[in-house]
Write an enzyme that holds these catalytic residues in place. Structure first.
Site, PDB file in Angstrom:
ATOM      1  N   GLY A   1       0.816  -1.222   0.000  1.00  0.00           N
ATOM      2  CA  GLY A   1       0.000   0.000   0.000  1.00  0.00           C
ATOM      3  C   GLY A   1       0.842   1.261   0.000  1.00  0.00           C
ATOM      4  O   GLY A   1       0.422   2.299   0.516  1.00  0.00           O
TER       5      GLY A   1
ATOM      6  N   GLN B   1      -2.287   6.817   1.257  1.00  0.00           N
ATOM      7  CA  GLN B   1      -1.927   7.956   2.124  1.00  0.00           C
ATOM      8  C   GLN B   1      -0.803   7.594   3.096  1.00  0.00           C
ATOM      9  O   GLN B   1       0.258   8.240   3.153  1.00  0.00           O
ATOM     10  CB  GLN B   1      -3.143   8.411   2.928  1.00  0.00           C
ATOM     11  CG  GLN B   1      -2.803   9.419   4.022  1.00  0.00           C
ATOM     12  CD  GLN B   1      -3.949   9.721   4.973  1.00  0.00           C
ATOM     13  OE1 GLN B   1      -4.582  10.737   4.836  1.00  0.00           O
ATOM     14  NE2 GLN B   1      -4.205   8.856   5.946  1.00  0.00           N
ATOM     15  N   ASP B   2      -1.016   6.536   3.887  1.00  0.00           N
ATOM     16  CA  ASP B   2      -0.037   6.193   4.928  1.00  0.00           C
ATOM     17  C   ASP B   2       1.239   5.655   4.300  1.00  0.00           C
ATOM     18  O   ASP B   2       2.349   5.927   4.795  1.00  0.00           O
ATOM     19  CB  ASP B   2      -0.610   5.123   5.868  1.00  0.00           C
ATOM     20  CG  ASP B   2      -1.748   5.646   6.711  1.00  0.00           C
ATOM     21  OD1 ASP B   2      -2.152   6.796   6.516  1.00  0.00           O
ATOM     22  OD2 ASP B   2      -2.231   4.892   7.578  1.00  0.00           O
TER      23      ASP B   2
ATOM     24  N   ASP C   1       0.210  -7.835  -5.371  1.00  0.00           N
ATOM     25  CA  ASP C   1      -1.216  -7.874  -5.045  1.00  0.00           C
ATOM     26  C   ASP C   1      -1.431  -8.821  -3.879  1.00  0.00           C
ATOM     27  O   ASP C   1      -0.942  -9.957  -3.899  1.00  0.00           O
ATOM     28  CB  ASP C   1      -2.044  -8.313  -6.264  1.00  0.00           C
ATOM     29  CG  ASP C   1      -3.506  -7.947  -6.069  1.00  0.00           C
ATOM     30  OD1 ASP C   1      -4.106  -8.384  -5.065  1.00  0.00           O
ATOM     31  OD2 ASP C   1      -4.053  -7.186  -6.885  1.00  0.00           O
ATOM     32  N   LEU C   2      -2.178  -8.342  -2.889  1.00  0.00           N
ATOM     33  CA  LEU C   2      -2.405  -9.123  -1.668  1.00  0.00           C
ATOM     34  C   LEU C   2      -3.193 -10.401  -1.904  1.00  0.00           C
ATOM     35  O   LEU C   2      -3.230 -11.275  -1.037  1.00  0.00           O
ATOM     36  CB  LEU C   2      -3.174  -8.271  -0.648  1.00  0.00           C
ATOM     37  CG  LEU C   2      -2.379  -7.208   0.096  1.00  0.00           C
ATOM     38  CD1 LEU C   2      -3.329  -6.336   0.907  1.00  0.00           C
ATOM     39  CD2 LEU C   2      -1.348  -7.838   1.021  1.00  0.00           C
TER      40      LEU C   2
ATOM     41  N   THR D   1      -7.368  -1.240  13.083  1.00  0.00           N
ATOM     42  CA  THR D   1      -8.175  -0.018  12.996  1.00  0.00           C
ATOM     43  C   THR D   1      -9.194   0.128  14.123  1.00  0.00           C
ATOM     44  O   THR D   1      -9.726  -0.868  14.625  1.00  0.00           O
ATOM     45  CB  THR D   1      -8.946  -0.008  11.649  1.00  0.00           C
ATOM     46  OG1 THR D   1     -10.000   0.957  11.706  1.00  0.00           O
ATOM     47  CG2 THR D   1      -9.589  -1.349  11.340  1.00  0.00           C
TER      48      THR D   1
ATOM     49  N   GLU E   1     -12.057   0.955  13.650  1.00  0.00           N
ATOM     50  CA  GLU E   1     -13.321   0.436  13.117  1.00  0.00           C
ATOM     51  C   GLU E   1     -13.662  -0.926  13.750  1.00  0.00           C
ATOM     52  O   GLU E   1     -14.815  -1.334  13.783  1.00  0.00           O
ATOM     53  CB  GLU E   1     -13.205   0.336  11.592  1.00  0.00           C
ATOM     54  CG  GLU E   1     -14.464  -0.011  10.845  1.00  0.00           C
ATOM     55  CD  GLU E   1     -15.540   1.059  10.812  1.00  0.00           C
ATOM     56  OE1 GLU E   1     -15.242   2.239  11.104  1.00  0.00           O
ATOM     57  OE2 GLU E   1     -16.690   0.712  10.505  1.00  0.00           O
TER      58      GLU E   1
ATOM     59  N   TYR F   1     -15.802  -4.511   6.481  1.00  0.00           N
ATOM     60  CA  TYR F   1     -14.410  -4.047   6.622  1.00  0.00           C
ATOM     61  C   TYR F   1     -13.906  -4.306   8.045  1.00  0.00           C
ATOM     62  O   TYR F   1     -12.825  -4.866   8.252  1.00  0.00           O
ATOM     63  CB  TYR F   1     -14.349  -2.549   6.289  1.00  0.00           C
ATOM     64  CG  TYR F   1     -13.053  -1.869   6.664  1.00  0.00           C
ATOM     65  CD1 TYR F   1     -11.950  -1.910   5.818  1.00  0.00           C
ATOM     66  CD2 TYR F   1     -12.931  -1.157   7.872  1.00  0.00           C
ATOM     67  CE1 TYR F   1     -10.758  -1.280   6.160  1.00  0.00           C
ATOM     68  CE2 TYR F   1     -11.750  -0.526   8.225  1.00  0.00           C
ATOM     69  CZ  TYR F   1     -10.668  -0.585   7.361  1.00  0.00           C
ATOM     70  OH  TYR F   1      -9.498   0.047   7.720  1.00  0.00           O
TER      71      TYR F   1
ATOM     72  N   LYS G   1     -10.907  -6.836   9.316  1.00  0.00           N
ATOM     73  CA  LYS G   1      -9.746  -6.314  10.044  1.00  0.00           C
ATOM     74  C   LYS G   1      -9.579  -7.014  11.408  1.00  0.00           C
ATOM     75  O   LYS G   1      -8.469  -7.131  11.917  1.00  0.00           O
ATOM     76  CB  LYS G   1      -9.879  -4.798  10.230  1.00  0.00           C
ATOM     77  CG  LYS G   1      -9.572  -3.998   8.953  1.00  0.00           C
ATOM     78  CD  LYS G   1      -8.075  -3.896   8.716  1.00  0.00           C
ATOM     79  CE  LYS G   1      -7.736  -2.961   7.566  1.00  0.00           C
ATOM     80  NZ  LYS G   1      -6.293  -2.815   7.348  1.00  0.00           N
TER      81      LYS G   1
ATOM     82  N   ARG H   1      -5.205  12.457   1.786  1.00  0.00           N
ATOM     83  CA  ARG H   1      -6.298  11.531   2.087  1.00  0.00           C
ATOM     84  C   ARG H   1      -7.100  11.238   0.819  1.00  0.00           C
ATOM     85  O   ARG H   1      -7.338  12.130  -0.014  1.00  0.00           O
ATOM     86  CB  ARG H   1      -7.195  12.186   3.136  1.00  0.00           C
ATOM     87  CG  ARG H   1      -8.330  11.345   3.676  1.00  0.00           C
ATOM     88  CD  ARG H   1      -7.850  10.071   4.301  1.00  0.00           C
ATOM     89  NE  ARG H   1      -8.668   9.651   5.428  1.00  0.00           N
ATOM     90  CZ  ARG H   1      -8.853   8.369   5.749  1.00  0.00           C
ATOM     91  NH1 ARG H   1      -8.311   7.385   5.034  1.00  0.00           N
ATOM     92  NH2 ARG H   1      -9.558   8.047   6.818  1.00  0.00           N
TER      93      ARG H   1
END
Ligand code: NAP
Ligand code: G4F
Length: 337
Positions: A8, A12-13, A58-59, A125, A127, A149, A153, A184
């Site tokens: 990734g 952003q990160d 690719d994961l 996360t 989340e 999601y 996670k 972002r």
């Protein structure tokens, strides 16, 4: 020279972490999906695209993961790639489970087999707290995810703990609360707001259409959070850490701070799906609610307790919500010009 691999890296990160590690003298490698990323926009913006080594990645491809780990011989592996948009996870639940859940064990099991000494970071996360079971949320709060999601996670989080406990691997999870920046993704609410307001401030007439204005998030600045990820992998013992500001803010208040940064003076009216905001100075409608952006299940309140990270990593968020909103709004306003 230490070698790091970032999945990734185009996100952003990933871009902020690549810059941080380069500044620390690392040789930085990253995975990119050729099919979706013809340009490395964020890496370009940070001026590091020529300094990183990019690999097709690719994961979902186990053998691809295997070859990358075998060939790069990294000291540190940061797994930041994900289907990271909560809203899409109801449309793509199986894909999200594969990329955000199953892929984590693909990586861990390959590392265990051929490079168990590699230090591993998993992007967990807030989340996962979903329907929060206590306030604020810490490393010991019971998980109650509210989206496909979040569920995926949770698997990634627990399998990381499990490989640490089963095989003694240096595998850490960062339970990161929302973190934002001028880099972002445009689909996330903060950036959607600052892009929309910047267009309005430049004479546009399209109000920003949003969903649930009452949801609360603990928002920090992404650059601080990648520093926290790196600090986790420098500890003698792997562990899990919450990174958060400890302050929570509604979507409505974030909108207000961003609008004020662009000189607007908002008048709010109506409630729920009839809520609107108008700029008193121009009389322009700048926000209206559109039910299309409501989610099937919502995470209403996130507020993190970062005291463990503060105590053990010496980590602390450095940007408050007003300054974050201002930074993002001004960046989008300048870019629009
Ligand atoms: P982001 O900007 O959406 O970046 C996601 C990255 O994952 C992109 O580089 C994307 O590549 C890559 N990716 C997606 N699917 C992939 C696949 N199948 N194989 C390989 N790469 C794939 O996300 P972010 O905000 O930087 O977040 C980084 C990580 O932290 C994510 O795992 C996210 O779930 C987690 N997280 C984020 C936050 C936050 O507030 N930002 C908070 C907690 C946790 P393309 O460029 O090709 O699309
Ligand atoms: O900006 P969001 O899409 O971020 P969300 O769902 O909190 O997810 C982000 O943070 C997570 C950490 O908690 C990460 F794991 C995840 O990868 C991602 O980075 O939505 C924030 C809130 C939600 O409650 C949503 O319902 O904003 C509300 N919202 C209201 N109107 C909206 C909108 N969100 C979006 N994206 N678009 C809207 O129009």
């Amino acid at each position: 020279m230490k070698k790091a691999f970032i999945t990734g890296i185009t996100g952003q990160d990933g871009a902020y972490l690549a810059k941080l590690l380069l500044d620390k003298g690392y040789e930085v490698h990253g995975g990119v999906r050729r099919i979706s990323q013809p340009e490395n926009t964020r890496l370009d913006i940070l001026g590091v695209s020529n300094d990183v080594h990019l690999h097709e990645f690719d994961l979902t491809e186990h053998n691809n993961i295997f070859r990358v780990i075998r060939d790069i011989e990294m000291d540190e592996f940061y797994n930041l790639a994900a289907q990271s948009f909560v809203g899409s996870s109801w449309e793509l639940p199986v894909y999200t489970a594969d990329v955000d859940g199953m892929a984590v064990v693909r990586i861990l099991d390959t590392l265990r087999t051929i490079r168990p000494e590699t230090r591993f970071y998993q992007a967990s996360t807030s989340e996962m707290f979903g329907l929060v079971q206590e306030v604020p949320q810490s490393e010991t709060t019971r998980l109650y995810p509210r989206s496909p999601y979040g569920v995926a996670k949770v698997y990634g989080h627990y399998i990381t703990m499990n490989y640490r406990e089963s095989f003694g691997m240096h595998a850490s999870s960062g339970i990161l609360f929302n973190h934002e920046s001028p880099l972002r993704g445009k689909e996330f609410v903060t950036r959607k707001i600052t892009l929309g307001l910047a267009a309005l401030a430049h004479g546009g007439d399209q109000p920003v259409e949003l969903g649930n204005m009452d949801a609360k998030r603990d928002w920090g600045f992404a650059q601080d959070y990648v520093e926290g990820m790196w600090r986790m992998l420098q500890q003698d013992e792997a562990d899990d850490y919450v990174l958060a500001t400890g302050v929570t803010t509604t979507i409505r208040d974030f909108f207000t701070y961003a609008a004020e940064a662009l000189g607007m003076d908002l008048e709010w009216s109506g409630e729920n799906e009839n809520e609107t905001a108008t700029d008193r100075k121009t009389g322009k409608l700048v926000m209206k609610v559109n039910k299309k952006f409501y989610r099937p299940a919502e995470v209403d309140l996130l507020i993190g307790d970062p005291s463990k990270a503060q105590e053990k990593l010496g980590w602390k968020a450095s940007v408050d919500i007003q300054n974050l909103a201002q930074m993002m709004a001004k960046s989008d306003f300048d870019a629009h010009r």
